[in-house]
Design an enzyme around this catalytic site. Structure first.
Site, PDB file in Angstrom:
ATOM      1  N   THR A 157       0.833  -1.173   0.092  1.00 20.70           N
ATOM      2  CA  THR A 157      -0.006   0.073  -0.011  1.00 20.70           C
ATOM      3  C   THR A 157       0.962   1.373   0.113  1.00 20.70           C
ATOM      4  O   THR A 157       2.145   1.273   0.310  1.00 20.70           O
ATOM      5  CB  THR A 157      -0.903  -0.021   1.361  1.00 20.70           C
ATOM      6  OG1 THR A 157      -1.304   1.444   1.339  1.00 20.70           O
ATOM      7  CG2 THR A 157      -0.012  -0.224   2.309  1.00 20.70           C
TER       8      THR A 157
ATOM      9  N   GLU B 181       0.284   3.589   1.792  1.00 18.23           N
ATOM     10  CA  GLU B 181       0.376   4.126   3.342  1.00 18.23           C
ATOM     11  C   GLU B 181       1.872   3.833   3.617  1.00 18.23           C
ATOM     12  O   GLU B 181       2.129   4.402   4.641  1.00 18.23           O
ATOM     13  CB  GLU B 181      -0.623   3.583   4.002  1.00 18.23           C
ATOM     14  CG  GLU B 181      -1.854   3.917   3.759  1.00 18.23           C
ATOM     15  CD  GLU B 181      -2.126   5.400   4.388  1.00 18.23           C
ATOM     16  OE1 GLU B 181      -1.837   5.862   5.103  1.00 18.23           O
ATOM     17  OE2 GLU B 181      -2.978   6.113   3.717  1.00 18.23           O
TER      18      GLU B 181
ATOM     19  N   TYR C 162      -1.287   0.359  10.619  1.00 16.01           N
ATOM     20  CA  TYR C 162      -1.839  -0.293   9.343  1.00 16.01           C
ATOM     21  C   TYR C 162      -0.564  -0.098   8.318  1.00 16.01           C
ATOM     22  O   TYR C 162      -0.008  -1.242   7.884  1.00 16.01           O
ATOM     23  CB  TYR C 162      -2.935   0.488   8.824  1.00 16.01           C
ATOM     24  CG  TYR C 162      -3.220  -0.012   7.336  1.00 16.01           C
ATOM     25  CD1 TYR C 162      -3.849  -1.118   6.971  1.00 16.01           C
ATOM     26  CD2 TYR C 162      -2.714   0.926   6.271  1.00 16.01           C
ATOM     27  CE1 TYR C 162      -4.030  -1.472   5.687  1.00 16.01           C
ATOM     28  CE2 TYR C 162      -3.176   0.386   4.770  1.00 16.01           C
ATOM     29  CZ  TYR C 162      -3.639  -0.690   4.673  1.00 16.01           C
ATOM     30  OH  TYR C 162      -3.795  -1.169   3.335  1.00 16.01           O
TER      31      TYR C 162
ATOM     32  N   LYS D 190       1.824  -3.275   7.038  1.00 17.75           N
ATOM     33  CA  LYS D 190       1.826  -3.468   5.647  1.00 17.75           C
ATOM     34  C   LYS D 190       3.331  -3.533   5.421  1.00 17.75           C
ATOM     35  O   LYS D 190       3.704  -4.320   4.174  1.00 17.75           O
ATOM     36  CB  LYS D 190       1.115  -2.328   4.853  1.00 17.75           C
ATOM     37  CG  LYS D 190      -0.481  -2.756   4.857  1.00 17.75           C
ATOM     38  CD  LYS D 190      -0.744  -4.159   3.964  1.00 17.75           C
ATOM     39  CE  LYS D 190      -2.162  -4.187   3.624  1.00 17.75           C
ATOM     40  NZ  LYS D 190      -2.248  -5.280   2.678  1.00 17.75           N
TER      41      LYS D 190
END
Length: 338
Positions: free
Chosen positions: A123, A125, A147, A151
């Protein structure tokens, strides 16, 4: 006939990927957790074409059994606790699912069949507090949420298994991708669903949002799952940024979405005092609520998809305004049906 096993199959990406693979003649297996009541989510319309296997990414034994049953050529790991805001409330479970769950999948492949091709959903992010603009495959990571951190672990453990055991394992560093199937907890769907409530149901309570200045690189999920498939068709495994190459503020998404529904907004105030006002009626239809701010904000994300465009021959087909239009029209239709 090729066979694919998809975790997270009932979500947004899982449903579009399932449709794509079925169109290509695949036999599709879906990994689902056992529940008291069956819920097929976004694949309810094609559930009869999918073979479901019970399993959980946090349970290695169940993954080994699932792989032995499906005997897949390809595995797409889309299972995740994918709501960034919730990751601060549940950092441990987010780490277990989004991080260690990937290790379980890789280990299951290592122990059963190392010829399986594996896709890991990374991701944007992971870039978090961006170290370069735009972001590409060489940009350093600086995640700003549990998160993003989970990831990032998953991303690097996938690369580690690829380099250590020779697995065909790819990471798709996907930037924000939305659709009509997006969950209501995500900001884009919260906006379009809220507009349908205002327009179709007469509930004029303002839509409450967080940081309107946050900028994101938005694309449509239907385009992005094509990139997932393309990664696993290459001669060698590699990692790719998948993005539109454009960035838009949340405020712009709000404006375009209301415009699609026939309402022109004007924004007044700054920061937590900012509001979006219907130019015609002077009603406040959007307001900022500090509760929706992240503890550590990601201000700007914009990806450079050049590698994917060159090596995968991938390109986006749905632009930003079309994405907004599709989402608004879908929620207005759903409101009519209700």
């Amino acid at each position: 006939m090729k066979k694919a096993l998809i975790s997270g199959i009932c979500g947004q990406d899982g449903s579009y990927l399932s449709e794509l693979l079925l169109e290509k003649g695949y036999e599709v297996y879906g990994l689902v957790r056992r529940k008291a009541k069956e819920d097929y989510g976004n694949v309810a319309h094609i559930k009869d074409k999918i073979r479901f296997i019970y399993g959980d990414v946090t349970d290695l034994a169940s993954l080994i059994l699932a792989i032995k049953e499906a005997d897949p050529d390809e595995i797409y790991n889309l299972a995740a606790q994918s709501f960034v805001k919730a990751s601060w409330d549940s950092p441990v479970s987010t780490g277990e699912i989004d991080g260690l769950g990937v290790t379980n999948f890789l280990e299951a492949i290592r122990q059963t069949n190392r010829k399986i091709r594996f896709y890991q959903a990374s991701t944007s992010e992971m870039f978090g507090k961006v170290q370069a603009i735009p972001q590409d495959e060489t940009t350093p990571f600086y995640p700003r949420s549990p998160y993003g951190v989970a990831k990032l672990y998953a991303h690097w453990i996938t690369i580690n298994y690829r380099e250590s055991y020779g697995l065909f394992a790819c990471c798709g560093i996907l930037f924000n991708h939305e659709s009509e199937r997006r969950g209501l907890e995500f900001v884009t769907r919260k906006i379009t669903h809220g507009i349908a409530r205002i327009v179709k149901k007469g509930n004029r309570a303002p839509i409450e949002l967080g940081n309107l200045d946050a900028k994101r690189d938005w694309g449509h999920a239907r385009d992005y799952v094509k990139a997932m498939w393309l990664m696993l068709q290459q001669d060698k495994p590699d990692d790719y940024v998948i993005a539109s190459g454009e960035t838009h503020a949340v405020r712009e998404f709000v404006y375009e979405a209301f415009k699609e529904a026939g309402i022109e907004l004007e924004f007044k105030g700054k920061g937590v005092d900012e509001v979006g006002i219907d130019k015609k009626t002077k009603e406040v239809l959007v307001k900022v609520n500090p509760i929706f701010y992240r503890p550590a904000e990601v201000e700007l994300l914009i990806g450079n998809p050049k590698k994917a465009e060159t090596k995968l021959n991938w390109k986006k087909e749905i632009d930003f305004k079309t994405l907004v239009k599709l989402m608004v029209q879908n929620d207005l239709r759903l409101a009519d049906e209700e």
